[in-house]
Design an enzyme around this catalytic site. Structure first.
Site, PDB file in Angstrom:
ATOM      1  N   GLN A  94      39.426  44.316  40.547  1.00  0.00           N
ATOM      2  CA  GLN A  94      38.389  43.548  39.852  1.00  0.00           C
ATOM      3  C   GLN A  94      38.071  44.207  38.507  1.00  0.00           C
ATOM      4  O   GLN A  94      37.275  43.689  37.755  1.00  0.00           O
ATOM      5  CB  GLN A  94      37.118  43.515  40.703  1.00  0.00           C
ATOM      6  CG  GLN A  94      37.303  42.787  42.008  1.00  0.00           C
ATOM      7  CD  GLN A  94      36.103  43.000  42.931  1.00  0.00           C
ATOM      8  OE1 GLN A  94      35.205  42.190  43.019  1.00  0.00           O
ATOM      9  NE2 GLN A  94      36.098  44.114  43.621  1.00  0.00           N
ATOM     10  N   ASP A  97      39.455  47.543  33.077  1.00  0.00           N
ATOM     11  CA  ASP A  97      39.640  48.705  32.208  1.00  0.00           C
ATOM     12  C   ASP A  97      41.088  49.166  32.073  1.00  0.00           C
ATOM     13  O   ASP A  97      41.387  50.052  31.271  1.00  0.00           O
ATOM     14  CB  ASP A  97      38.766  49.875  32.685  1.00  0.00           C
ATOM     15  CG  ASP A  97      39.007  50.250  34.152  1.00  0.00           C
ATOM     16  OD1 ASP A  97      40.107  49.999  34.666  1.00  0.00           O
ATOM     17  OD2 ASP A  97      38.065  50.790  34.781  1.00  0.00           O
ATOM     18  N   HIS A 112      39.867  39.833  37.168  1.00  0.00           N
ATOM     19  CA  HIS A 112      38.855  39.528  36.151  1.00  0.00           C
ATOM     20  C   HIS A 112      39.356  39.737  34.733  1.00  0.00           C
ATOM     21  O   HIS A 112      38.565  39.872  33.808  1.00  0.00           O
ATOM     22  CB  HIS A 112      37.594  40.356  36.412  1.00  0.00           C
ATOM     23  CG  HIS A 112      36.919  39.991  37.704  1.00  0.00           C
ATOM     24  ND1 HIS A 112      35.983  40.773  38.331  1.00  0.00           N
ATOM     25  CD2 HIS A 112      37.055  38.890  38.497  1.00  0.00           C
ATOM     26  CE1 HIS A 112      35.576  40.182  39.453  1.00  0.00           C
ATOM     27  NE2 HIS A 112      36.225  39.054  39.577  1.00  0.00           N
ATOM     28  N   PRO A 205      31.593  55.623  49.386  1.00  0.00           N
ATOM     29  CA  PRO A 205      30.597  56.565  49.907  1.00  0.00           C
ATOM     30  C   PRO A 205      29.425  55.856  50.575  1.00  0.00           C
ATOM     31  O   PRO A 205      28.756  56.433  51.425  1.00  0.00           O
ATOM     32  CB  PRO A 205      30.110  57.329  48.668  1.00  0.00           C
ATOM     33  CG  PRO A 205      31.005  56.958  47.549  1.00  0.00           C
ATOM     34  CD  PRO A 205      31.782  55.736  47.934  1.00  0.00           C
ATOM     35  N   ALA A 222      36.431  58.026  45.851  1.00  0.00           N
ATOM     36  CA  ALA A 222      37.868  57.739  45.752  1.00  0.00           C
ATOM     37  C   ALA A 222      38.705  58.959  45.342  1.00  0.00           C
ATOM     38  O   ALA A 222      39.756  59.218  45.928  1.00  0.00           O
ATOM     39  CB  ALA A 222      38.082  56.599  44.753  1.00  0.00           C
TER      40      ALA A 222
HETATM   41  P1  NAD Z   1      29.997  46.948  42.413  1.00  0.00           P
HETATM   42  O1  NAD Z   1      29.266  47.656  41.292  1.00  0.00           O
HETATM   43  O2  NAD Z   1      29.374  45.746  43.012  1.00  0.00           O
HETATM   44  O3  NAD Z   1      30.268  47.995  43.590  1.00  0.00           O
HETATM   45  C1  NAD Z   1      30.808  49.269  43.326  1.00  0.00           C
HETATM   46  C2  NAD Z   1      30.962  49.969  44.654  1.00  0.00           C
HETATM   47  O4  NAD Z   1      31.616  51.205  44.409  1.00  0.00           O
HETATM   48  C3  NAD Z   1      29.638  50.295  45.351  1.00  0.00           C
HETATM   49  O5  NAD Z   1      29.687  49.793  46.679  1.00  0.00           O
HETATM   50  C4  NAD Z   1      29.574  51.824  45.342  1.00  0.00           C
HETATM   51  O6  NAD Z   1      28.989  52.338  46.523  1.00  0.00           O
HETATM   52  C5  NAD Z   1      31.049  52.188  45.246  1.00  0.00           C
HETATM   53  N1  NAD Z   1      31.315  53.484  44.633  1.00  0.00           N
HETATM   54  C6  NAD Z   1      30.599  54.148  43.700  1.00  0.00           C
HETATM   55  N2  NAD Z   1      31.205  55.292  43.378  1.00  0.00           N
HETATM   56  C7  NAD Z   1      32.343  55.360  44.103  1.00  0.00           C
HETATM   57  C8  NAD Z   1      33.398  56.299  44.208  1.00  0.00           C
HETATM   58  N3  NAD Z   1      33.394  57.424  43.473  1.00  0.00           N
HETATM   59  N4  NAD Z   1      34.428  56.045  45.051  1.00  0.00           N
HETATM   60  C9  NAD Z   1      34.445  54.913  45.800  1.00  0.00           C
HETATM   61  N5  NAD Z   1      33.462  53.988  45.751  1.00  0.00           N
HETATM   62  C10 NAD Z   1      32.429  54.211  44.914  1.00  0.00           C
HETATM   63  O7  NAD Z   1      31.456  46.687  41.845  1.00  0.00           O
HETATM   64  P2  NAD Z   1      32.495  45.561  42.185  1.00  0.00           P
HETATM   65  O8  NAD Z   1      32.513  45.308  43.654  1.00  0.00           O
HETATM   66  O9  NAD Z   1      33.748  45.941  41.487  1.00  0.00           O
HETATM   67  O10 NAD Z   1      31.908  44.225  41.518  1.00  0.00           O
HETATM   68  C11 NAD Z   1      31.238  44.250  40.272  1.00  0.00           C
HETATM   69  C12 NAD Z   1      31.943  43.534  39.112  1.00  0.00           C
HETATM   70  O11 NAD Z   1      31.822  44.365  37.969  1.00  0.00           O
HETATM   71  C13 NAD Z   1      33.398  43.318  39.287  1.00  0.00           C
HETATM   72  O12 NAD Z   1      33.615  42.020  38.872  1.00  0.00           O
HETATM   73  C14 NAD Z   1      34.081  44.264  38.288  1.00  0.00           C
HETATM   74  O13 NAD Z   1      35.106  43.568  37.619  1.00  0.00           O
HETATM   75  C15 NAD Z   1      33.056  44.518  37.265  1.00  0.00           C
HETATM   76  N6  NAD Z   1      33.097  45.876  36.666  1.00  0.00           N
HETATM   77  C16 NAD Z   1      34.279  46.414  36.218  1.00  0.00           C
HETATM   78  C17 NAD Z   1      34.287  47.701  35.684  1.00  0.00           C
HETATM   79  C18 NAD Z   1      35.574  48.306  35.205  1.00  0.00           C
HETATM   80  O14 NAD Z   1      36.472  47.620  34.737  1.00  0.00           O
HETATM   81  N7  NAD Z   1      35.715  49.614  35.347  1.00  0.00           N
HETATM   82  C19 NAD Z   1      33.121  48.433  35.594  1.00  0.00           C
HETATM   83  C20 NAD Z   1      31.949  47.838  36.040  1.00  0.00           C
HETATM   84  C21 NAD Z   1      31.953  46.556  36.584  1.00  0.00           C
END
Ligand code: NAD
Length: 235
Positions: A94, A97, A112, A205, A222
């Site tokens: 999802q 980046d 996405h 976590p 992770a």
């Molecule tokens: P979310 O923010 O809803 O959930 C993130 C999850 O990751 C949480 O349940 C949290 O407990 C867990 N988490 C936090 N740190 C972690 C770690 N170190 N290791 C493993 N798990 C960990 O995110 P989502 O489910 O991806 O949905 C949110 C939307 O935001 C998505 O559509 C995504 O595309 C978008 N998004 C993308 C980025 C990116 O591209 N990096 C960043 C932020 C949001």
């Protein structure tokens, strides 16, 4: 826990924002999240782009610069090793980046979209990597190019969702990492995998609203968990 990839025919790794958290990519929601500092209505929807394409592109260029300051971590590398050691691994993410590809993953489905592509509504998508956009207009029609990202109020690309669902509903191991799993179609993924008899493992976590759909949960971040998760010796 140890997983033996040789026991599985088709493996899907499904990732969300938590996968990039230890790389330092800002989250969207929560403290310090992007949408705490900025209004998505101003920067992340088609209406905003039509109103102010330069402003929206500037905002996304800043996000590209922020992501380029971050690096893939040991967990991304572990997924690359999994791909190298197993014949059928699909990464469904999802995240926008591009971190999996930067680490070296090859078979990545981006639900996405990507910060590293631009799109003309009439003439398709172009790759555009680097700190700054190399262009912001279509070289065929001269119209503005928009980031190839699923913004607020956008529909997901059905062909991309189909590819993801095909991979997930035919896998026998689903490893879901760092996603709350509540954003559609993510919520349906463990259900589809289980219907095919897949083993479903959640790495997060925190417990999520979707945790009950996974038979195994690893409550670790992770980058800590993934490097030790897979054992490639044949049983
Ligand atoms: P979310 O923010 O809803 O959930 C993130 C999850 O990751 C949480 O349940 C949290 O407990 C867990 N988490 C936090 N740190 C972690 C770690 N170190 N290791 C493993 N798990 C960990 O995110 P989502 O489910 O991806 O949905 C949110 C939307 O935001 C998505 O559509 C995504 O595309 C978008 N998004 C993308 C980025 C990116 O591209 N990096 C960043 C932020 C949001």
């Amino acid at each position: 826990m140890t997983l033996y990839p040789a026991e599985y025919t088709r493996i899907v790794v499904f990732t969300g924002a938590g996968m990039s958290a230890e790389s330092g990519v800002p989250t969207y929601r929560g403290r310090g999240g992007t949408w705490e500092r900025y209004q998505w209505e101003e920067y992340a929807c088609q209406e905003a782009f039509e109103r102010d394409p330069e402003g929206v592109l500037r905002f996304h260029a800043l996000r590209r610069q922020a992501v380029l300051q971050c690096k893939p971590h040991a967990g991304h590398e572990a997924i690359v090793q999994l791909e190298k050691n197993h014949g059928s691994v699909t990464v469904v993410t999802q995240n926008i980046d591009g971190m999996h590809q930067r680490a070296g993953s090859r078979n990545v489905i981006e639900l996405h979209g990507s910060l590293w592509r631009l799109r003309c509504p009439d003439h398709g998508v172009i790759d555009d990597v680097g700190e700054r956009y190399t262009t912001d207009h279509c070289d065929r029609c001269g119209g503005w190019l928009r980031p190839d990202i699923v913004w607020f109020c956008d529909n997901l690309d059905e062909a991309v969702v189909d590819r993801a669902l095909t991979a997930i509903s035919s896998c026998d191991l689903l490893v879901s990492i760092g996603t709350s799993g509540v954003v559609w179609p993510a919520a349906g993924f463990p259900v589809a995998a289980r219907e095919n008899g897949a083993q479903c493992v959640e790495i997060n976590p925190e417990e999520t609203d979707m945790s009950y759909l996974y038979e195994t949960a690893i409550r670790e971040p992770a980058a800590l968990c993934l490097p030790n998760l897979f054992d490639y010796k044949l049983l």
